[in-house]
Design an enzyme around this catalytic site. Structure first.
Site, PDB file in Angstrom:
ATOM      1  N   LYS A 613     -15.457 -75.442 -49.054  1.00 15.67           N
ATOM      2  CA  LYS A 613     -14.178 -75.831 -48.423  1.00 15.67           C
ATOM      3  C   LYS A 613     -13.154 -76.404 -49.405  1.00 15.67           C
ATOM      4  CE  LYS A 613     -14.194 -74.750 -44.917  1.00 15.67           C
ATOM      5  NZ  LYS A 613     -14.163 -73.312 -44.564  1.00 15.67           N
ATOM      6  N   THR A 614     -13.189 -75.902 -50.599  1.00 16.72           N
ATOM      7  CA  THR A 614     -12.192 -76.381 -51.564  1.00 16.72           C
ATOM      8  C   THR A 614     -11.274 -75.260 -52.050  1.00 16.72           C
ATOM      9  OG1 THR A 614     -13.789 -76.016 -53.333  1.00 16.72           O
ATOM     10  CG2 THR A 614     -13.625 -78.269 -52.474  1.00 16.72           C
ATOM     11  N   THR A 616     -12.861 -72.022 -52.865  1.00 11.80           N
ATOM     12  CA  THR A 616     -13.684 -71.153 -53.717  1.00 11.80           C
ATOM     13  C   THR A 616     -13.544 -69.678 -53.338  1.00 11.80           C
ATOM     14  OG1 THR A 616     -15.559 -71.571 -52.267  1.00 11.80           O
ATOM     15  CG2 THR A 616     -15.404 -72.926 -54.251  1.00 11.80           C
ATOM     16  N   THR A 617     -13.348 -69.402 -52.050  1.00  8.74           N
ATOM     17  CA  THR A 617     -13.221 -67.995 -51.638  1.00  8.74           C
ATOM     18  C   THR A 617     -11.914 -67.417 -52.165  1.00  8.74           C
ATOM     19  OG1 THR A 617     -14.284 -68.749 -49.614  1.00  8.74           O
ATOM     20  CG2 THR A 617     -13.543 -66.463 -49.650  1.00  8.74           C
ATOM     21  N   SER A 711     -12.284 -80.338 -43.374  1.00 15.34           N
ATOM     22  CA  SER A 711     -12.315 -78.883 -43.324  1.00 15.34           C
ATOM     23  C   SER A 711     -13.717 -78.402 -42.928  1.00 15.34           C
ATOM     24  CB  SER A 711     -11.913 -78.316 -44.697  1.00 15.34           C
ATOM     25  OG  SER A 711     -12.112 -76.941 -44.737  1.00 15.34           O
ATOM     26  N   LYS A 832     -10.751 -68.640 -43.324  1.00 13.18           N
ATOM     27  CA  LYS A 832     -10.213 -69.420 -44.442  1.00 13.18           C
ATOM     28  C   LYS A 832      -8.734 -69.692 -44.179  1.00 13.18           C
ATOM     29  CE  LYS A 832     -14.136 -68.965 -46.352  1.00 13.18           C
ATOM     30  NZ  LYS A 832     -15.080 -70.019 -46.568  1.00 13.18           N
ATOM     31  N   ARG A 834      -7.708 -71.992 -41.804  1.00 15.43           N
ATOM     32  CA  ARG A 834      -7.613 -72.094 -40.334  1.00 15.43           C
ATOM     33  C   ARG A 834      -6.485 -73.026 -39.927  1.00 15.43           C
ATOM     34  NH1 ARG A 834     -13.244 -72.500 -40.534  1.00 15.43           N
ATOM     35  NH2 ARG A 834     -14.210 -70.641 -39.641  1.00 15.43           N
ATOM     36  N   TYR A 836      -5.693 -76.061 -37.582  1.00 12.50           N
ATOM     37  CA  TYR A 836      -6.303 -77.125 -36.766  1.00 12.50           C
ATOM     38  C   TYR A 836      -5.450 -78.378 -36.906  1.00 12.50           C
ATOM     39  CZ  TYR A 836      -8.624 -77.578 -41.386  1.00 12.50           C
ATOM     40  OH  TYR A 836      -8.894 -77.647 -42.727  1.00 12.50           O
TER      41      TYR A 836
HETATM   42  P1  A3P Z   1      -9.378 -74.536 -44.404  1.00 13.96           P
HETATM   43  O1  A3P Z   1      -9.808 -73.275 -43.777  1.00 13.96           O
HETATM   44  O2  A3P Z   1     -10.019 -75.709 -43.841  1.00 13.96           O
HETATM   45  O3  A3P Z   1      -7.904 -74.681 -44.507  1.00 13.96           O
HETATM   46  P2  A3P Z   1     -13.748 -72.324 -49.305  1.00 13.96           P
HETATM   47  O4  A3P Z   1     -13.393 -70.931 -49.547  1.00 13.96           O
HETATM   48  O5  A3P Z   1     -14.229 -72.994 -50.587  1.00 13.96           O
HETATM   49  O6  A3P Z   1     -14.714 -72.487 -48.185  1.00 13.96           O
HETATM   50  O7  A3P Z   1     -12.462 -73.116 -48.959  1.00 13.96           O
HETATM   51  C1  A3P Z   1     -11.724 -72.819 -47.801  1.00 13.96           C
HETATM   52  C2  A3P Z   1     -10.412 -73.524 -47.973  1.00 13.96           C
HETATM   53  O8  A3P Z   1      -9.699 -72.903 -49.007  1.00 13.96           O
HETATM   54  C3  A3P Z   1      -9.523 -73.428 -46.783  1.00 13.96           C
HETATM   55  O9  A3P Z   1      -9.864 -74.482 -45.938  1.00 13.96           O
HETATM   56  C4  A3P Z   1      -8.125 -73.552 -47.381  1.00 13.96           C
HETATM   57  O10 A3P Z   1      -7.577 -74.797 -47.198  1.00 13.96           O
HETATM   58  C5  A3P Z   1      -8.347 -73.334 -48.865  1.00 13.96           C
HETATM   59  N1  A3P Z   1      -7.504 -72.314 -49.474  1.00 13.96           N
HETATM   60  C6  A3P Z   1      -6.922 -72.445 -50.684  1.00 13.96           C
HETATM   61  N2  A3P Z   1      -6.211 -71.343 -50.974  1.00 13.96           N
HETATM   62  C7  A3P Z   1      -6.349 -70.502 -49.924  1.00 13.96           C
HETATM   63  C8  A3P Z   1      -5.835 -69.204 -49.661  1.00 13.96           C
HETATM   64  N3  A3P Z   1      -5.047 -68.563 -50.540  1.00 13.96           N
HETATM   65  N4  A3P Z   1      -6.168 -68.621 -48.485  1.00 13.96           N
HETATM   66  C9  A3P Z   1      -6.961 -69.282 -47.609  1.00 13.96           C
HETATM   67  N5  A3P Z   1      -7.471 -70.506 -47.814  1.00 13.96           N
HETATM   68  C10 A3P Z   1      -7.180 -71.110 -48.967  1.00 13.96           C
END
Ligand code: A3P
Length: 883
Positions: A613-614, A616-617, A711, A832, A834, A836
């Site tokens: 949730k930082t 990484t995706t 998150s 990703k 979301r 809320y």
């Molecule tokens: P939220 O969905 O709570 O906003 P991870 O991939 O490490 O699980 O992290 C998900 C978080 O990546 C998302 O948390 C969002 O805040 C953040 N994020 C940063 N850049 C993003 C992007 N380009 N698209 C989607 N989410 C992104």
């Protein structure tokens, strides 16, 4: 201060020795521990091929008269010990030989230790951690560094030793400039140095004896002319090891008995200043000092660092039927094998030679050797048997599991036809092939054809140093570490032993082989058929070894069949059950037994480790747009991430892991990578990662840990987690330690990954800081092109991809996405970014307080590393200091 004599020129040394003896003679009446006399005469060494056995049968444990021991101050019982079981070793330099010998023994015994350069003025390392002592024992490689400590350090160390019941071991090693006689500063103890000694004996009443069995006097010179003996009339000193001066002529007339027994190792019972010590008048090059040293460690640590008396020995004879014509066993050799086995059984209950066979080579020797084969089979029930491959082939050369299994079946068929017992559950692969590095096909075939449960190898984690060899369990097969005894297929004649037959005898008599048994509760030795024909060195070696061990130690030698033996091993060392995979191409020996059909290129060059949730995706997605970068294939079972290093997948082995990566078209320019965000806060991942991917770069993304926690909570709600649905965020993060386990578990997943500095420190224990990149998660979210630029630089990727052009902000999504033609975008999925509600103020304040110290530690760590402080951390710290 050191007193008595100054250094004298060599021409005057004999005179000086006479003077020393006069001095000894003079003070003899008042010095109890000098009054030992030789009562036995030297025995001659038996020549080859009779096994060595200077103190055969009844000789052990019945030494001459000695004065009764002074009752020692009882060591602190282990349960009340307030010290960590760690030895502090003060060495002279990082390369000093004695220091390395000390460390080698501690490592072989699996004792924890920490080495420090013996400090100069005022540099004593920290000895306590709050109220707990950091060390259970202190060792000085050079005793003088201890006695010559500055007053402040000495006071500090001695006070620590008294208060925590910690003992000291010190070595005094004379050199040509040593004073020949001197009082040890501050102690009622005199040292006489640079002496030649002979005829040694262990004092049977020395309180520290544990593994050491006091023997009768052992005739013969001690190596070197640089021995030191100790002299005192204080009852705190108890001699441990005694010897006589090595002078051809009785140098002095008068009251000195010619063979006065002089202590070269003394035990200080702590009656002088409350500190127990063991002092050695030489280094560890003399084998008996090693044995006494192990006992000294046990004694001074109240047996907290102590080896048990049980020793299990299994002797494998590999290559039965395989040996080269002309070197194999004949009928008389088999008879000798049986005779020795019976003899050994009187010393080692149940001792049974363990025979490894390849049936294809049955009857391929000379006529006499073929008769030897038949003799072995005739007595098959008197031995244990285990299979090699039918044609002694190396399993890693066969990629196809069923081919391997067919080969095994041929050997099994041979065993059945010749009545060889097949139920031992043990097998050995030729040249260790396929055992480590793992050839999965071998494990599968072994299990299906033979029901193998145990094997052994020298290769895990590496061949050398042998003391690091360990066991592990893979796919239900227990792999035990194997030791060599210095006998290889080509070492078959005593007089042609490499380096001379004395080398073999030295190894047996206190050298490497002796130490292997001394320091390992379980030893599996590898020998070969040829070692039992010819000069029968195998028989000579083990009979001599067992006799020597019985003579000098109280070890309880025994043997067990492989399966119970392996169970015992992993009961003793449960931490070894789990393997630590390494890159097979990093060790030439491993590479040689690594399948040619496999590669080491299908491993990542960098890892994105999280936390979850930082963002990484997003990094994973953006990097995948780069032509030189290739991600692992998604895993169907673990939310696309492989999650290899942190969970049960690790036990599937590196073949399984590598199957997630394509073979790179160019291994040096292509960047394979893997992202598993659960790696960041896992206890085991940095260690495992560094073992397999020591050169990998590690990328982590850090956002405000409070936002990260929120998150994760929202993520769990979106996935229908009943706990997240039934409790508010505030209830989750503020739950008490008595809360239901499911609530505590969610709380942990929200909070624990946010202890950033703790987790980073762990990564930095295993990876150099230059291999670690910390990405600012807030910047990644608002200005990803800048983050991607620094990531490319860090990884050294070419060509450079211009992310300012590649990425586009998507108003609907509210995040940066891949820009497509026609103004379109491709964004991360629904999960990703979301939507809320914002975090409530109460939770925000709670978390600000909760993470304050962790954030402070993080900022300190970053400044130590010279890394920039992310904007969110700066803000967080500003507010926390103003609020
Ligand atoms: P939220 O969905 O709570 O906003 P991870 O991939 O490490 O699980 O992290 C998900 C978080 O990546 C998302 O948390 C969002 O805040 C953040 N994020 C940063 N850049 C993003 C992007 N380009 N698209 C989607 N989410 C992104």
């Amino acid at each position: 201060m050191l007193k008595l004599w100054k250094v004298v020129r060599p021409a005057r040394q004999l005179e000086l020795h006479r003077l020393i003896l006069l001095l000894i003679a003079f003070s003899l009446g008042s010095m109890g521990f000098l009054a030992y006399y030789v009562s036995t005469s030297p025995k001659a060494k038996e020549p080859m091929p009779l096994p060595l056995g200077d103190c055969s049968s009844g000789a052990a444990g019945a030494p001459g008269p000695v004065r009764p021991p002074v009752p020692p101050r009882p060591p602190r019982p282990p349960e009340t010990a307030r010290t960590e079981p760690v030895v502090l070793v003060f060495v002279e330099s990082a390369y000093s030989q004695l220091g390395q010998e000390i460390v080698a023994i501690l490592e072989s015994s699996r004792f924890r230790y920490s080495t420090e350069l013996a400090p100069g003025r005022g540099d004593m390392p920290t000895l306590t951690d709050h109220t707990r002592g950091r060390y259970v024992l202190v060792i000085y490689e050079n005793l003088l560094k201890y006695v010559n400590l500055d007053a402040w350090s000495r006071e500090l160390l001695d006070r620590y030793c008294v208060e925590y019941g910690v003992g000291i071991i010190g070595f005094f090693r004379a050199h040509e400039h040593s004073l020949l006689s001197a009082q040890l500063k501050g102690f009622p103890l005199f040292l006489h140095s640079n002496l030649g000694l002979r005829d040694y004996q262990v004092n049977p009443t020395a309180p520290l004896l544990h593994l050491t069995r006091p023997s009768r006097l052992e005739p013969g010179p001690l190596p070197g002319d640089d021995w030191t003996i100790f002299q005192s009339n204080h009852s705190t000193y108890e001699p441990v090891l005694l010897a006589s001066l090595r002078l051809a002529e009785p140098p002095v007339p008068g009251p000195v008995p010619r063979r006065a027994r002089l202590p070269t190792v003394v035990q200080d019972l702590g009656l002088h200043d409350g500190i127990q010590r063991v002092l050695f008048g030489h280094g560890l090059s003399f084998w008996l000092h090693k044995l006494v040293f192990v006992d000294a460690v046990a004694y001074l640590t109240g047996k907290r660092l102590c080896l048990d008396l049980d020793r299990y020995i299994l002797v494998d004879i590999d290559d039965i039927f395989v040996g080269k014509e002309g070197t194999r066993m004949k009928v008389a050799d088999v008879e000798a094998l049986l005779t020795t086995q019976n003899k050994l059984r009187t010393l080692v209950p149940n001792f049974t030679f363990n025979l490894g066979f390849s049936g294809k080579f049955y009857h391929t020797g000379t006529e006499e050797e073929d008769a030897g084969d038949d003799m072995l089979l005739k007595h098959r029930q008197e031995f244990w048997w285990f299979p090699h491959m039918w044609s002694h082939m190396q399993p890693h050369l066969f990629h196809n599991r069923s081919v391997l299994a067919d080969q095994m079946r041929l050997n099994k068929q041979f065993a059945l036809e010749h009545g060889i017992p097949t139920d031992l559950g043990y097998a050995v692969a030729p040249h260790h092939s396929g055992v480590y590095p793992i050839h999965t096909q071998l494990y599968e075939a072994w299990k299906s054809v033979w029901g193998i449960q145990v094997t052994s190898t020298e290769e895990y984690p590496h061949l050398r140093p042998a003391r690091y060899r360990r066991g592990f369990i893979h796919n239900g097969i227990m792999v035990l570490p194997r030791q060599t005894c210095g006998l290889f297929t080509h070492t078959i004649f005593y007089n042609e032993y490499p380096g001379g037959s004395r080398e073999l005898d030295r190894s047996i008599r206190g050298g490497e082989l002796f130490l292997t048994v001394l320091l390992n509760p379980i030893s599996i030795f590898m020998t070969h058929l040829s070692n039992y024909g010819n000069d029968r060195l195998g028989l000579y070696t083990f009979e001599s070894l067992v006799r020597f061990l019985q003579c000098w130690t109280r070890l309880r030698l025994q043997t067990l069949p492989p399966v119970p033996l392996a169970r015992k091993y992993f009961d003793l060392f449960p931490q070894e059950r789990s393997p630590l995979w390494q890159n097979p191409c990093d060790d030439k020996r491993h590479k040689d037994i690594w399948s040619k059909e496999k590669t080491c290129d299908r491993l990542p060059k960098f890892l994105i480790v999280g936390p979850q949730k930082t963002g990484t995706t997003a990094i994973h997605f953006f990097l995948s747009l780069h032509p030189a970068v290739t991600s692992s294939f998604p895993s169907p079972s673990t939310f696309e991430e492989i999650q290899f290093f942190n969970g049960p997948n690790y036990h599937k082995g590196i073949d399984w892991y590598m199957d997630f990566f394509p073979v790179p078209s160019n291994a040096s320019t292509d960047f394979l990578f893997e992202k598993s965000a659960t790696y960041f806060d896992s206890e085991v991942v940095p260690r495992r990662g560094a073992a397999l991917l020591p050169r990998a770069k590690i990328i982590t993304v850090l956002t405000n840990p409070a936002d990260r926690a929120y998150s994760w909570y929202q993520h769990q709600r979106a996935h229908g987690d009943p706990v997240a649905l039934n409790y508010t965020f505030y209830q989750v993060i503020s739950a008490s330690s008595q809360a239901p386990p499911a609530l505590r578990s969610l709380q942990n997943r929200c909070l624990v990954p946010g202890y950033y500095s703790t987790h980073l420190q762990r990564w930095l224990t295993y990876y150099p800081s230059g291999q670690l990149l910390i990405v600012d998660g807030q910047e990644l979210r608002t200005n990803p092109a800048a983050s991607m630029e620094s990531i490319q630089k860090f990884l050294g990727i070419t060509p450079f991809l211009n992310y300012t052009r590649t990425l586009r902000f998507d108003e609907d999504k509210g995040f940066w996405c891949q820009g497509l033609e026609g103004g379109k975008t491709r964004c991360l999925g629904k999960s990703k970014g979301r939507k809320y509600p914002d975090m409530d103020t109460e939770s925000r304040l709670f978390l600000k307080d909760f993470f304050r110290n962790h954030n402070l530690e993080l900022s300190k760590l970053l400044s130590r590393l010279g890394q920039p402080v992310p904007s969110w951390l700066r803000e967080e710290l500003q507010h926390s200091s103003s609020g």
